[in-house]
Design a protein around this motif. Structure first.
Motif: not given
Ligand code: PLP
Length: 393
Positions: A163-178
């Motif tokens: 998969v080719k992505a240009d902008i990647i949002y990561l959230c860690s620790p994650n909301n909502p999954t913790g």
């Protein structure tokens, strides 16, 4: 004239409105029942005393000709940025005070950062997702693709080389999954981003809840300085949800498309943002003082204990969940194959407990449910007892 027609592409998010509607209907039909809300994403404990003191002192200074302050620096006062840099140093991460922007919070920065990127970039978000990443990019007309968080990866999506992505949002620790990334898993995202000329927008709003040996910052991972921007917030760290203060870190060497990203963001902020007020920046500095750290940790420990109480109930009931350990969120699988809203109604009617249906955070949230640890202790214990009684049947 025409409005921004991208707004027509926003999907109405009825999640919290629907939760409130169903809850209020239940309460009006059952006025004798005590309903406990474990759905709240807002903090409930007050600001730390040392923070309040600093804010009051800052306000007094504004009332004196000798100490009055006008417009602050666009990127925040140097002493606050230095305090943030020293905080990073305390957990072994080197960032310069001159790589930090003080802001009015992570939501604004996560949403506004898109101003510096072209509309034809492809944005990757993990699903389930904090809705701000999706909606702010729909408003900008960007294409959004989803990386699946699911039971297989512990609700922490991993990159797909095809998969080719240009902008990647990561959230860690994650909301909502913790869920939270380990050094190894985050390194895979960093390697992917560097290889694909992508930029990771890393939301560390919940880093203060980390208890295990996992990264508190993406800059703890080798290679991140050439591909990542980090946003963080004092909202959950120090109860600033109403006070408003956060920070964004952009390494000076981060370049894309022949441009220096720090300079672009500086230009954007100088154009559209006039800084955070003096009393709030004084309060932010106090958060990072020795006394401040001790006091805010007491509040965080309180929420962590709530999270432990909820997670151990899930353990007892044999219910699959993520989070609760490095996060204030407990993301659980609805029992007996129930759907998210079905479980919401079941819990409300039979235990008088309110949570948040997972499908409001994306397709992969269907059949899952979020509980939070931001409530008060007594109510958390009572809610958990009721849930155990109901589900043990
Ligand atoms: N990022 C995430 C992942 C959040 O869950 C939240 C708040 O719920 C925010 C950012 C908002 O942070 P702030 O209050 O600093 O705008």
């Amino acid at each position: 004239m025409k409005i921004n027609s991208n707004f027509d592409n926003l999907v109405p998010n009825y999640l919290f409105a629907e939760v409130a509607k169903r809850t209020n209907e239940f309460i009006s039909k059952n006025p004798d029942k005590k309903v406990i809300k474990l759905g709240i994403g807002d903090v409930t404990l007050p600001l730390a005393p040392v923070v309040v003191e600093a804010m009051k002192k800052g306000a007094d200074e504004l009332g004196n000709k000798e100490t009055f302050k006008g417009y602050p620096d666009y990127e925040g006062y140097e002493f606050v940025r230095q305090a943030v840099a020293d905080y990073y140093k305390s957990f072994g991460v080197k960032v310069g005070a001159d790589e930090i922007f003080i802001s009015d919070g992570a939501k604004s920065d996560c949403g506004n950062i898109g101003d510096i990127f072209g509309a034809d970039n492809t944005v990757l978000v993990t699903d389930p997702v904090y809705p701000v990443y999706v909606d702010s990019n729909i408003m900008a007309g960007r294409k959004i693709i989803y990386a699946d968080s699911n039971e297989e990866n512990g609700f922490a999506a991993m990159p797909d080389e095809s998969v080719k992505a240009d902008i990647i949002y990561l959230c860690s620790p994650n909301n909502p999954t913790g869920s939270a990334y380990t050094y190894d898993s985050l390194k895979k995202w960093v390697d992917y981003a560097n290889k694909n000329d992508a930029v990771i927008l890393y939301d560390a709003a919940y880093e203060a809840f980390i208890t295990e040996d996992i990264p508190r910052s993406i800059f703890a991972v080798e290679g991140a300085r050439t591909c990542a921007i980090e946003m963080c917030s004092l909202s959950k760290t120090a109860g600033f949800t109403g006070t408003r203060c956060g920070y964004t870190v952009i390494p000076k060497e981060l370049e894309r498309d022949g441009h220096n990203i720090y300079k672009l963001w500086y230009r954007r902020q100088a154009t559209k943002f006039n800084g955070v007020s003096w009393p709030v920046q004084c309060a932010a500095e106090a958060v990072f003082s020795e006394k401040g750290q001790k006091q805010i940790k007491e509040n965080i420990s309180y929420y962590q204990e709530n999270a432990r109480i909820i997670s151990s109930a899930m353990d007892e009931l044999g219910i699959y969940y993520t989070g609760g350990k490095n996060s204030p969120y407990i993301w659980l699988k609805c029992p007996n194959g129930m759907g998210s809203w079905e479980f919401f109604d079941y819990l409300l009617e039979n235990a008088n407990v309110v949570g948040t249906p997972g499908e409001g955070f994306g397709n992969n949230g269907a059949g899952y449910f979020r509980l939070t640890s931001f409530g008060d202790r007594e109510n958390t214990i009572e809610a958990v007892e009721r849930i155990k009684k109901l589900l043990k049947k």
